[in-house]
Structures are given as C-alpha cells and as structure tokens.
Design a protein around this motif. Structure first.
Motif, short mmCIF file in Angstrom:
data_model
loop_
_atom_site.label_atom_id
_atom_site.label_comp_id
_atom_site.label_asym_id
_atom_site.label_seq_id
_atom_site.Cartn_x
_atom_site.Cartn_y
_atom_site.Cartn_z
N PRO A 10 -48.52 3.64 15.27
CA PRO A 10 -47.47 3.93 16.25
C PRO A 10 -46.70 2.65 16.55
O PRO A 10 -47.28 1.57 16.65
N THR A 13 -45.20 0.94 21.37
CA THR A 13 -46.09 1.41 22.44
C THR A 13 -46.20 0.33 23.52
O THR A 13 -45.78 -0.82 23.32
N THR A 15 -48.83 -1.11 24.54
CA THR A 15 -49.97 -2.01 24.35
C THR A 15 -50.14 -2.33 22.87
O THR A 15 -49.67 -1.58 22.01
N LEU A 18 -54.69 -0.09 19.54
CA LEU A 18 -54.44 1.18 18.86
C LEU A 18 -55.65 2.12 18.87
O LEU A 18 -55.55 3.24 18.39
N TYR A 21 -55.22 5.71 20.06
CA TYR A 21 -54.47 6.53 19.10
C TYR A 21 -55.40 6.95 17.94
O TYR A 21 -55.37 8.09 17.51
N PRO A 64 -49.48 10.36 17.21
CA PRO A 64 -48.91 9.32 18.06
C PRO A 64 -47.63 9.76 18.78
O PRO A 64 -47.37 9.36 19.91
N SER A 67 -48.48 11.43 21.83
CA SER A 67 -49.01 10.50 22.84
C SER A 67 -47.93 9.56 23.36
O SER A 67 -48.24 8.59 24.05
N ALA A 69 -45.46 7.78 21.45
CA ALA A 69 -44.86 6.81 20.54
C ALA A 69 -43.47 7.30 20.14
O ALA A 69 -43.26 8.49 19.91
#
Length: 100
Positions: A10, A13, A15, A18, A21, A64, A67, A69
C-alpha cells in the motif's frame, strides 16, 4: 499448477508499518478456494490452478484499498509448469537433494 510469489504494497499510508495490512490480506487469503499459500517475511507464495491463483491475487490487491490506501503496488512472479506436477515444497526439495 501455478506457483506465484506476490508482494502487495500500500502506498501513501499514515505509517511505515505494513503488518496490519499483511494480516488483513492473510485473512482474505484464508477464505480463497482452490489455493494453498505460505506467508514469508517478504512475500506470500500462492499455489493452485492458474484461475484460482489470479482470483486470490485480485482479492488481495483490493484489501489495502478497503483499509484506506489510495494506491497499491502489486508485484507477481509466476511459475506455471505444465509438463509435470509441481509445488513450492517440491521445488525446495529438488534444491535440497542437489545440496547433498
């Protein structure tokens, strides 16, 4: 039987971590029919009939985005051997035999 090594990254993001993810993708992969898989430290190995492998990769690529991304980079290496049965484990065993 196709054997694919898949890395999904991704982009953009909040952060640099990963692992969340990756965990979400492994949950999705566990629900995929017709494939076997193995998580490694840098990628995931997926084995099965070619159509099932591509279906699993497509499902993973979407995770991703779901979530949050905004961009996803997916890299796939494919070994599709049709002259005889093959698997990730068989490939490793072949090399181990030659190391003896």
């Amino acid at each position: 039987m196709a054997i694919a090594e898949v890395t999904i990254i991704p982009v953009g993001t909040a952060t640099t971590s990963l692992s969340s993810y990756v965990a979400d993708m492994q949950k999705v992969l566990a629900r995929q029919k017709g494939v076997k898989y193995q998580l490694t430290s840098m990628s995931t190995i997926i084995e099965g009939p070619l159509d099932d492998v591509w279906r699993a990769i497509t499902a993973l690529h979407e995770v991703p985005f779901q979530s949050g991304a905004g961009r996803v980079s997916t890299s796939v290496k494919m070994d599709d051997r049709r002259d005889k049965p093959s698997s990730s484990e068989q490939k490793l065993n072949s090399v181990r035999e030659k190391l003896k």
